[in-house]
Design an enzyme around this catalytic site. Structure first.
Site, PDB file in Angstrom:
ATOM      1  CG  ASP A  44      -1.262   3.954  -4.076  1.00 29.12           C
ATOM      2  OD1 ASP A  44      -1.519   4.150  -2.874  1.00 29.12           O
ATOM      3  OD2 ASP A  44      -1.935   3.357  -4.928  1.00 29.12           O
TER       4      ASP A  44
ATOM      5  CG  ASP B 280       1.556  -3.050  -9.762  1.00 23.77           C
ATOM      6  OD1 ASP B 280       1.672  -3.613  -8.666  1.00 23.77           O
ATOM      7  OD2 ASP B 280       0.737  -3.589 -10.615  1.00 23.77           O
ATOM      8  CB  VAL B 281       3.585  -3.129  -4.284  1.00 25.70           C
ATOM      9  CG1 VAL B 281       3.516  -1.578  -3.674  1.00 25.70           C
ATOM     10  CG2 VAL B 281       2.238  -3.515  -4.179  1.00 25.70           C
TER      11      VAL B 281
ATOM     12  CE1 TYR C  51      -6.779  -7.613   3.598  1.00 29.87           C
ATOM     13  CE2 TYR C  51      -7.453  -8.555   5.493  1.00 29.87           C
ATOM     14  CZ  TYR C  51      -6.999  -7.698   4.877  1.00 29.87           C
ATOM     15  OH  TYR C  51      -6.605  -6.495   5.596  1.00 29.87           O
TER      16      TYR C  51
ATOM     17  CE  LYS D 234      -3.256  -7.143   4.801  1.00 27.76           C
ATOM     18  NZ  LYS D 234      -2.239  -5.804   4.711  1.00 27.76           N
TER      19      LYS D 234
END
Ligand code: ZN
Length: 662
Positions: free
Chosen positions: A445, A465-466, A559, A563
């Site tokens: 995370d 940080d992804v 968003y 997704k």
């Protein structure tokens, strides 16, 4: 050995059990004395039993208690007259002995007494302390161990040759001790096993331990080191450790797990001491002489694997088993043939266990093994017990009872899960659900709170940080170093930007949403694919998508699109990776309000958009239920489990039922 006795803190002689607890904790505080269950203590006293009869009892350490943290209730009170009667027997099987010891308890709920209880009983002193001290083992594990012990301790100790702990050892000591002990006797040395000291009180027994171990340590220190971590003679041609390859470690873990018949955790260690040991020209000789004490075999097996030939190791183990089973003439079942310690010039030292805690115990034991071999080589030549004696302890029912006490439950024991977004909300709940089923979890995370998502040896929280591919790669590398591979990936990290109509779309916000919710998962999947392909039970991926995929919402363009993108990504992964036994599924949660995405303002805004109150908005699903993070976590973990073994590419809603989707 440091004298830690503090007269101001120690209970007085009028409380023999209290003083024994205190003295036990002092022994337990030094790993060089007692390591993972090695060592025990006792005190003798007289108490009134239930009918008011004065009864002589032995308070002896109960199984499952650690000396470092033992309490009064960790000691089992046994009727001494009964123990003395048992010592008059010529023979008693281990099973019968344990039965008799249990029956001799004053309190039936007390823990099983130590298998060394009879030895404590026969020593005619009110207090006894027993350790497997490194310094003593360095003296006894030698071709002439008895000679060295005499040289160091003269006539101050009684010396007994190695006999397997249990009734036979107690019987031998019951004969030898009265014959050889005198008023000057301070201790009892069991070759290849450890030291007993005793006295009128635990304080005296402890002080004698300090005295004798101190003598052994000074004797060893008087000899030049056999090698040091920075010894140029042995490390001159050893370069600094090359960065290890995570996939190579995962491949080795796969082979070890296949031989073990179950997924195993493999932990890597590389430090100057390990490297100096691995660089020694005589490594193959030193590392194949056997363990310090026989009780270590259930944790480390008799020998480590040198290099990576797991199949060759397993063949040798099978031969060893076959040879000794014949001698025993019994119908023993072979334990798994996988190594528990691996010494590889490139990978370093690896420890293996069903759970991370087991691998950590093997690590501790082998780190001490390296140290004691070094000590032993100063004054002679390290030599362990013959294979037959070690085999008998490895296949000793009473040792296996110790292992059975460790929790092994859960479908994911031995497996490793990587969870992104693990600091809060759905990611945190997924980490908890996977751990509750036995998995070791690597939590990622950007929020430093990720380190608090779990505790204990089976959790590693890493800040990353992804969207930073290098940081994620470094974290995956650290995770594989800790646990040996990755079996399960849960992509739960995501952001939910503020509502924005397309006409006013902010390009930067759009790109940031796509970067976190879609791009980062694409690059993570690409990174972990070779690791998942090596998962012993097949890899599993769960992508936390959204109800917005089948039912997008106005104002949530970025968003919903991100997704949808990641859902298509996961579906393609399901197609491409089926041949590698990797299942990829998606969950579509909706209205999970206990996550970091939802603020009170956002809730009010959303509710107003649908002309609902916040409460109505929260439960606007068909079933009128609260969809919590925990519920999503349970679903994600279940998707990784066997009931879904034949399911890949599935999109499972967890939304309380939604009329726009149904
Ligand atoms: Zn012992």
């Amino acid at each position: 050995m440091q004298d830690r006795w503090n007269a101001a803190a120690a209970p007085g002689a009028d409380d023999p059990l209290g003083q024994c607890v205190y003295g036990s904790r002092l022994l337990g505080a030094e790993p060089s004395l007692v390591l993972h269950g090695g060592g025990n203590t006792s005190a003798k006293s007289t108490v009134e039993d239930v009918v008011g009869e004065p009864t002589e009892v032995l308070y002896v350490k109960g199984s499952g208690w650690d000396l470092a943290t033992i309490e009064r209730e960790g000691f089992t009170a046994l009727r001494l007259d009964r123990l003395r009667a048992l010592l008059r027997l010529e023979r008693l099987s281990d099973e019968r002995m344990m039965n008799e010891l249990r029956c001799a308890r004053l309190d039936a709920r007390a823990p099983d007494p130590s298998v060394e209880s009879l030895l404590h009983a026969l020593l005619p002193y009110p207090a006894v302390q027993h350790s497997h001290a490194d310094a003593l083992i360095a003296l006894t594990n030698q071709p002439d161990g008895a000679g060295l012990v005499r040289k160091v301790f003269a006539d101050d100790v009684v010396v007994v040759p190695y006999v397997m702990p249990g009734f036979d050892l107690a019987r031998l000591c019951a004969v030898a001790f009265p014959r050889e002990a005198g008023p000057h006797t301070l201790g009892l040395v069991l070759l290849n096993h450890g030291l007993f000291t005793f006295g009128a009180s635990t304080e005296e027994a402890y002080r004698r331990h300090v005295e004798l171990i101190g003598r052994a340590e000074r004797f060893l220190a008087g000899h030049p080191r056999a090698w040091t971590p920075d010894d140029r003679r042995h490390t001159a041609n050893a370069q600094p450790p090359p960065p290890f390859h995570a996939v190579e470690l995962a491949r080795l873990r796969r082979e070890i797990s296949d031989v073990a018949g179950a997924p195993m955790v493999v932990s890597r260690h590389d430090n100057p001491t390990v490297r100096a040991f691995l660089s020694r020209p005589d490594l193959a000789s030193l590392a194949t002489r056997g363990p310090l004490t026989p009780d270590h075999v259930i944790r480390t097996k008799r020998l480590p694997l040198l290099g990576r030939d797991v199949a060759g190791y397993a063949r040798q183990y099978e031969e060893y088993f076959a040879a000794h089973r014949e001698r025993r003439g019994s119908t023993l079942t072979m334990l798994d043939a996988a190594p528990r310690v691996v010494l590889d010039p490139e990978l370093g030292m690896l420890s293996v266990g069903r759970r991370a805690a087991d691998a950590d115990i093997a690590t501790d034991i082998y780190a001490h093994t390296i140290e004691v071999i070094e000590l032993a080589e100063r004054v002679g030549s390290y030599r362990a017990l013959p294979a037959a004696d070690l085999f008998d302890v490895e296949y000793w029912e009473l040792e296996h009872a110790k292992l059975r006490r460790a929790p092994q439950a859960g479908p994911f024991v031995g497996e490793v899960a990587l969870v992104t977004g693990a600091a809060s909300g759905i990611g945190r709940a997924c980490a908890a659900a996977l751990r509750s089923r036995g998995a070791a979890v690597i939590g990622l995370d950007v929020n430093p709170a990720v380190s608090d998502t779990g505790s204990g040896p089976d959790y590693l929280g890493l800040r990353a940080d992804v969207t930073d591919a290098d940081a994620v790669e470094a974290a995956v590398h650290s995770g594989v170093e800790r646990f040996g591979g990755i079996d399960i990936v849960v992509a739960a990290a995501g952001i939910f930007p503020a509502s924005q109509p397309i006409a006013e779309l902010d390009a930067g916000e759009w790109r940031r949403t796509m970067a976190v919710n879609a791009d980062a998962i694409a690059s993570l999947l690409s990174l972990v694919h070779p690791l998942l392909a090596l998962a012993p039970r097949g890899g599993r991926v769960v992508v936390v998508a959204s109800k917005n995929v089948p039912a997008p919402g106005p104002g949530a363009a970025a968003y919903s699109a991100s997704k949808a993108a990641v859902t298509q990504l996961a579906r393609v992964a399901a197609l491409e990776w089926a041949a590698d036994r990797i299942r990829v599924n998606m969950v579509h949660p909706d209205a999970v309000f206990d996550t970091g995405l939802w603020t009170e303002d956002l809730l009010q805004e959303r509710a107003a958009r649908y002309r609902l109150t916040v409460e109505e908005y929260k439960r606007r699903n068909l079933l009128r239920v609260d969809v919590t993070s925990a519920r999503v976590g349970e679903l994600v973990a279940t998707l990784c489990d066997d009931p879904f073994a034949a399911t890949t590419g599935a999109q499972v809603p967890v939304d309380g039922g939604n009329e726009r989707v149904i």
